[in-house]
Design a protein around this motif. Structure first.
Motif, short mmCIF file in Angstrom:
data_model
loop_
_atom_site.label_atom_id
_atom_site.label_comp_id
_atom_site.label_asym_id
_atom_site.label_seq_id
_atom_site.Cartn_x
_atom_site.Cartn_y
_atom_site.Cartn_z
N PHE A 131 1.08 -1.17 -0.01
CA PHE A 131 -0.11 0.08 0.13
C PHE A 131 0.73 1.33 0.18
CE2 PHE A 131 -2.83 2.77 2.89
CZ PHE A 131 -3.40 3.40 1.45
N VAL A 132 0.95 1.81 -1.26
CA VAL A 132 2.05 3.10 -1.22
C VAL A 132 1.06 4.31 -0.99
CG1 VAL A 132 3.74 4.20 -2.68
CG2 VAL A 132 3.20 1.63 -3.03
N VAL A 133 1.83 5.11 -0.11
CA VAL A 133 1.20 6.29 0.45
C VAL A 133 2.17 7.50 0.29
CG1 VAL A 133 0.50 7.42 2.54
CG2 VAL A 133 -0.23 5.01 2.34
N ASP A 134 1.76 8.64 -0.43
CA ASP A 134 2.50 9.88 -0.30
C ASP A 134 2.46 10.47 0.87
OD1 ASP A 134 3.73 12.30 -0.86
OD2 ASP A 134 2.46 12.74 -2.67
N ALA A 144 -9.02 5.95 2.75
CA ALA A 144 -9.82 4.92 3.54
C ALA A 144 -10.64 4.11 2.42
CB ALA A 144 -11.24 6.16 4.00
N PHE A 145 -10.91 4.32 1.25
CA PHE A 145 -11.45 3.71 0.30
C PHE A 145 -10.80 2.32 0.06
CE2 PHE A 145 -12.26 2.49 -4.29
CZ PHE A 145 -13.57 2.17 -4.45
N ILE A 146 -9.42 2.73 -0.28
CA ILE A 146 -8.29 1.65 -0.62
C ILE A 146 -8.05 0.60 0.82
CG2 ILE A 146 -6.04 1.12 -1.11
CD1 ILE A 146 -6.10 3.77 -2.71
N LEU A 147 -8.16 1.28 1.88
CA LEU A 147 -7.91 0.66 3.13
C LEU A 147 -9.02 -0.57 3.49
CD1 LEU A 147 -6.47 3.19 5.63
CD2 LEU A 147 -5.21 1.20 4.80
N ALA A 148 -10.13 -0.04 3.03
CA ALA A 148 -11.41 -1.00 3.21
C ALA A 148 -11.29 -2.27 2.24
CB ALA A 148 -12.70 -0.31 2.70
N ARG A 149 -10.52 -2.15 1.14
CA ARG A 149 -10.41 -3.27 0.36
C ARG A 149 -9.03 -4.00 0.75
NH1 ARG A 149 -13.80 -0.12 -1.69
NH2 ARG A 149 -15.04 -0.61 -3.37
N LEU A 150 -8.07 -3.39 1.04
CA LEU A 150 -7.06 -4.19 1.62
C LEU A 150 -7.31 -4.90 2.89
CD1 LEU A 150 -4.26 -1.34 1.29
CD2 LEU A 150 -4.60 -3.43 -0.16
N GLU A 183 -5.38 1.41 11.19
CA GLU A 183 -6.37 1.04 10.47
C GLU A 183 -6.59 -0.61 10.04
OE1 GLU A 183 -8.45 2.81 8.92
OE2 GLU A 183 -7.62 5.02 9.39
N MET A 184 -5.42 -1.23 10.02
CA MET A 184 -5.46 -2.63 9.96
C MET A 184 -4.01 -3.04 10.41
SD MET A 184 -4.89 -2.83 5.67
CE MET A 184 -4.42 -4.59 5.57
N PRO A 185 -3.89 -4.50 10.43
CA PRO A 185 -2.36 -5.02 10.76
C PRO A 185 -1.37 -5.19 9.81
CG PRO A 185 -4.18 -6.88 10.87
CD PRO A 185 -4.83 -5.34 10.65
N PHE A 186 -0.58 -4.04 9.48
CA PHE A 186 0.31 -4.18 8.30
C PHE A 186 1.32 -5.36 8.78
CE2 PHE A 186 -1.70 0.02 7.87
CZ PHE A 186 -1.90 0.10 6.62
N ALA A 187 1.84 -5.93 7.59
CA ALA A 187 2.94 -6.97 7.99
C ALA A 187 4.33 -6.20 8.35
CB ALA A 187 3.13 -7.64 6.73
N ALA A 188 4.33 -5.09 7.63
CA ALA A 188 5.72 -4.11 8.04
C ALA A 188 5.39 -2.79 7.52
CB ALA A 188 6.81 -4.72 7.30
N VAL A 189 5.92 -1.72 7.89
CA VAL A 189 5.90 -0.58 7.77
C VAL A 189 7.32 0.02 7.16
CG1 VAL A 189 5.32 1.84 8.48
CG2 VAL A 189 3.96 0.07 9.51
N LEU A 190 7.47 0.62 6.05
CA LEU A 190 8.62 0.81 5.28
C LEU A 190 8.61 2.44 4.73
CD1 LEU A 190 8.13 -2.42 3.85
CD2 LEU A 190 10.45 -1.89 5.00
#
Length: 340
Positions: A131-134, A144-150, A183-190
């Motif tokens: 999930f690429v964020v600026d 929020a729209f993308i997170l709901a799908r992720l 928002e959700m349990p990410f596997a990692a934050v980079l």
């Protein structure tokens, strides 16, 4: 043809044949020798990684930086990427197939709906998602729209915070991470910068951790599954995006009508640029054909850089009213999937 790579490992060189596919120089046995030298675990991983995010967050730039070559076109115009594009990174211990997807957005026409489907379908076909964020933009309804799908994805999701080079105060990262962490349990934050390549080695290692064990799925010297004809088409469209504004970048479609080798060793390409209105046609052509000539010159140089041979590029401009909302036109231009 051999030239210095623009990737993070500046000493790596590549060779480009004059055919339809882009490949790296093949060096038999080299990868296994590398493993022995640096003490790699002989376990090999291979799999697919999707780059998901809003338009203009740097997904294409990130993929190009990871594989070390410009495969996906880039511009500061939203929705530059229209199709899923695969870039292949082959290393000593892994092969990662990156799927660069269109930015997920609120569609205003059938083309926009197709682009969203391309991104969402990618989640069904990969082993890990990024999930690429600026980081220079605030989290909004788009995220929020993308997170709901992720949250519904059945694969690990990495939060990739891009453009950290643009942050004046790196301490801001902590607040950004906190904003998304709940928002959700990410596997990692980079945190990364696709532009300066900061953090890309860490991203690569994390991706490999989430890929299944297995052999290479593509030849080790292959960069993409895209034929040269398709890449040429996108490079022409990129130059239109760079030199036009307002509605024109979104109303442009490019069709390669002819792509063939000449006895002289050069390549002949004929392509048509489609717009939706006569007024747009005049703008793309420019005064006395000046803008169309500029687009052609810049696209030709980029294509020559990849093919390693001279290119003769012929460009034409035609009007196709309302093509973005017509299924027949979308199919003709390659914007069609199994759910269309």
């Amino acid at each position: 043809y051999k030239r210095q790579s623009s990737c993070r490992s500046a000493s790596r060189k590549k060779s480009w044949p004059k055919g339809a596919e882009l490949r790296r120089r093949n060096t038999p046995g080299k990868r296994w020798d590398e493993r022995e030298k640096v003490g790699y675990d002989m376990t090999h991983h291979s799999g697919f990684a999707a780059l998901i995010g809003r338009p203009n967050v740097g997904k294409s730039t990130l993929m190009n930086a990871m594989i070390g070559e410009k495969i996906a076109i880039m511009s500061d115009r939203p929705q530059t990427t229209r199709n899923r594009i695969m870039g292949i990174l082959s290393t000593a211990d892994a092969q990662i197939m990156f799927l660069d997807t269109p930015g997920i957005h609120k569609p205003l026409h059938k083309l926009g709906e197709y682009m969203n489907r391309q991104a969402e379908q990618a989640l069904e076909q990969v082993d890990v998602a990024c999930f690429v964020v600026d980081v220079t933009e605030k989290k909004g309804p788009g995220e929020a729209f993308i997170l709901a799908r992720l949250r519904q994805a059945k694969v690990p999701v990495l939060l990739v915070l891009n453009k950290i080079d643009a942050l004046e105060d790196k301490a801001q990262l902590l607040h950004i991470i906190t904003t998304y962490a709940g928002e959700m349990p990410f596997a990692a934050v980079l945190p990364v910068s696709a532009l300066t390549h900061e953090g890309l080695d860490e991203l690569q290692k994390e991706l490999v951790r989430h890929l299944p064990e297995g052999p290479d799925l593509y030849p080790e010297d292959e960069l993409t599954d895209q034929p040269m004809r398709a890449i040429a088409k996108e490079m022409i469209r990129e130059k239109v995006l760079l030199h036009t504004r307002d509605e024109i970048p979104h109303a442009i479609a490019v069709e390669v009508d002819d792509f063939k080798d000449r006895p002289s060793g050069t390549v002949y390409i004929s392509a048509t640029l489609y717009v939706e209105r006569e007024s747009q046609k005049g703008i793309v052509i420019g005064a006395k054909g000046a803008l169309l000539k500029k687009i052609g010159q810049e696209a030709r140089r980029d294509i020559e850089g990849l093919t390693g041979t001279g290119v003769y590029l012929d460009l034409w401009v035609k009007v196709r009213p309302g093509w973005r909302n017509k299924k027949k036109a979308l199919k003709e231009f390659g914007y069609e999937d199994e759910r269309s």
